[in-house]
Design an enzyme around this catalytic site. Sequence first.
Site, PDB file in Angstrom:
ATOM      1  N   HIS A 113      36.175  48.008  40.138  1.00 39.12           N
ATOM      2  CA  HIS A 113      37.557  48.435  39.895  1.00 39.12           C
ATOM      3  C   HIS A 113      37.652  49.120  38.541  1.00 39.12           C
ATOM      4  O   HIS A 113      36.933  48.800  37.610  1.00 39.12           O
ATOM      5  CB  HIS A 113      38.535  47.259  39.980  1.00 39.12           C
ATOM      6  CG  HIS A 113      38.162  46.092  39.115  1.00 39.12           C
ATOM      7  ND1 HIS A 113      37.205  45.168  39.478  1.00 39.12           N
ATOM      8  CD2 HIS A 113      38.593  45.719  37.890  1.00 39.12           C
ATOM      9  CE1 HIS A 113      37.068  44.269  38.526  1.00 39.12           C
ATOM     10  NE2 HIS A 113      37.900  44.577  37.550  1.00 39.12           N
ATOM     11  N   ASN A 143      34.660  47.290  33.538  1.00 36.66           N
ATOM     12  CA  ASN A 143      33.868  46.197  32.986  1.00 36.66           C
ATOM     13  C   ASN A 143      32.666  46.005  33.912  1.00 36.66           C
ATOM     14  O   ASN A 143      32.824  45.997  35.144  1.00 36.66           O
ATOM     15  CB  ASN A 143      34.696  44.910  32.930  1.00 36.66           C
ATOM     16  CG  ASN A 143      35.836  45.017  31.929  1.00 36.66           C
ATOM     17  OD1 ASN A 143      35.713  45.721  30.927  1.00 36.66           O
ATOM     18  ND2 ASN A 143      36.943  44.349  32.194  1.00 36.66           N
ATOM     19  N   ASP A 172      47.905  44.909  37.601  1.00 34.96           N
ATOM     20  CA  ASP A 172      47.122  43.741  37.205  1.00 34.96           C
ATOM     21  C   ASP A 172      48.057  42.543  37.109  1.00 34.96           C
ATOM     22  O   ASP A 172      49.162  42.637  36.574  1.00 34.96           O
ATOM     23  CB  ASP A 172      46.442  44.009  35.851  1.00 34.96           C
ATOM     24  CG  ASP A 172      45.338  43.026  35.568  1.00 34.96           C
ATOM     25  OD1 ASP A 172      44.187  43.446  35.446  1.00 34.96           O
ATOM     26  OD2 ASP A 172      45.636  41.810  35.458  1.00 34.96           O
ATOM     27  N   ILE A 173      47.608  41.404  37.609  1.00 34.70           N
ATOM     28  CA  ILE A 173      48.434  40.196  37.639  1.00 34.70           C
ATOM     29  C   ILE A 173      48.665  39.648  36.230  1.00 34.70           C
ATOM     30  O   ILE A 173      49.617  38.903  35.989  1.00 34.70           O
ATOM     31  CB  ILE A 173      47.755  39.137  38.545  1.00 34.70           C
ATOM     32  CG1 ILE A 173      48.756  38.172  39.132  1.00 34.70           C
ATOM     33  CG2 ILE A 173      46.630  38.429  37.843  1.00 34.70           C
ATOM     34  CD1 ILE A 173      48.178  37.288  40.221  1.00 34.70           C
ATOM     35  N   HIS A 190      40.213  49.976  35.422  1.00 35.32           N
ATOM     36  CA  HIS A 190      41.463  49.580  34.757  1.00 35.32           C
ATOM     37  C   HIS A 190      42.089  50.811  34.102  1.00 35.32           C
ATOM     38  O   HIS A 190      41.400  51.542  33.389  1.00 35.32           O
ATOM     39  CB  HIS A 190      41.200  48.583  33.619  1.00 35.32           C
ATOM     40  CG  HIS A 190      40.539  47.299  34.027  1.00 35.32           C
ATOM     41  ND1 HIS A 190      41.175  46.088  33.933  1.00 35.32           N
ATOM     42  CD2 HIS A 190      39.303  47.031  34.502  1.00 35.32           C
ATOM     43  CE1 HIS A 190      40.360  45.122  34.330  1.00 35.32           C
ATOM     44  NE2 HIS A 190      39.212  45.667  34.675  1.00 35.32           N
TER      45      HIS A 190
HETATM   46  P1  AMP Z   1      37.584  42.348  35.393  1.00 34.42           P
HETATM   47  O1  AMP Z   1      37.614  41.422  34.227  1.00 34.42           O
HETATM   48  O2  AMP Z   1      37.157  43.739  35.034  1.00 34.42           O
HETATM   49  O3  AMP Z   1      36.809  41.786  36.573  1.00 34.42           O
HETATM   50  O4  AMP Z   1      39.089  42.524  35.854  1.00 34.42           O
HETATM   51  C1  AMP Z   1      39.703  41.756  36.844  1.00 34.42           C
HETATM   52  C2  AMP Z   1      41.183  41.958  36.677  1.00 34.42           C
HETATM   53  O5  AMP Z   1      41.821  41.555  37.873  1.00 34.42           O
HETATM   54  C3  AMP Z   1      41.785  41.123  35.550  1.00 34.42           C
HETATM   55  O6  AMP Z   1      42.431  41.997  34.632  1.00 34.42           O
HETATM   56  C4  AMP Z   1      42.764  40.190  36.268  1.00 34.42           C
HETATM   57  O7  AMP Z   1      43.936  39.962  35.525  1.00 34.42           O
HETATM   58  C5  AMP Z   1      43.044  40.949  37.544  1.00 34.42           C
HETATM   59  N1  AMP Z   1      43.444  40.134  38.685  1.00 34.42           N
HETATM   60  C6  AMP Z   1      42.899  38.960  39.077  1.00 34.42           C
HETATM   61  N2  AMP Z   1      43.498  38.526  40.210  1.00 34.42           N
HETATM   62  C7  AMP Z   1      44.434  39.448  40.534  1.00 34.42           C
HETATM   63  C8  AMP Z   1      45.400  39.573  41.587  1.00 34.42           C
HETATM   64  N3  AMP Z   1      45.527  38.659  42.545  1.00 34.42           N
HETATM   65  N4  AMP Z   1      46.215  40.651  41.578  1.00 34.42           N
HETATM   66  C9  AMP Z   1      46.122  41.578  40.609  1.00 34.42           C
HETATM   67  N5  AMP Z   1      45.235  41.535  39.593  1.00 34.42           N
HETATM   68  C10 AMP Z   1      44.406  40.475  39.548  1.00 34.42           C
END
Ligand code: AMP
Length: 115
Positions: free
Chosen positions: A107, A94, A37-38, A109
């Site tokens: 996705h 989520n 995760d970024i 987590h």
């Molecule tokens: P959600 O809130 O369940 O949609 O989770 C989306 C997740 O993706 C969040 O935890 C973000 O920090 C993560 N995220 C967003 N952009 C990127 C990216 N480019 N690379 C890796 N993780 C990301």
Amino acid sequence: MEEPYTMESDCLFCKISHGQTPTEILFENDTLVVFKDINPHAPVLLLFVPRKHIRSVNDLTDEDQGILSELIVAAKKMAKEHGVAKSGYKLIFNVERGGGQVIFHLHLHLIGGWH
Ligand code: AMP
Ligand code: ZN
């Protein structure tokens, strides 16, 4: 090789799972990719993303059951690799805005590493 899954335009996780961004992929197979995760708010925060574009858990169909179990089995393996299998971790989907989803491509987590 022909891609079995079509990409949704403007979907970040379609781009990442089809190798169209410089994201470091920690594990991949025909079904899914795994990357960090970024914005990690835990010592270990990995994302398990199917190559197939599925918007959220609400959109899963019977034919997606294999994908779903592969996500969980991959998470179990990566938990061990990242040293959190014994200490424990959370696996979270989520679902839609009220559930905290901001990227509308399914996705899982994996969150852990505090202990
Ligand atoms: P959600 O809130 O369940 O949609 O989770 C989306 C997740 O993706 C969040 O935890 C973000 O920090 C993560 N995220 C967003 N952009 C990127 C990216 N480019 N690379 C890796 N993780 C990301
Ligand atoms: Zn997508």
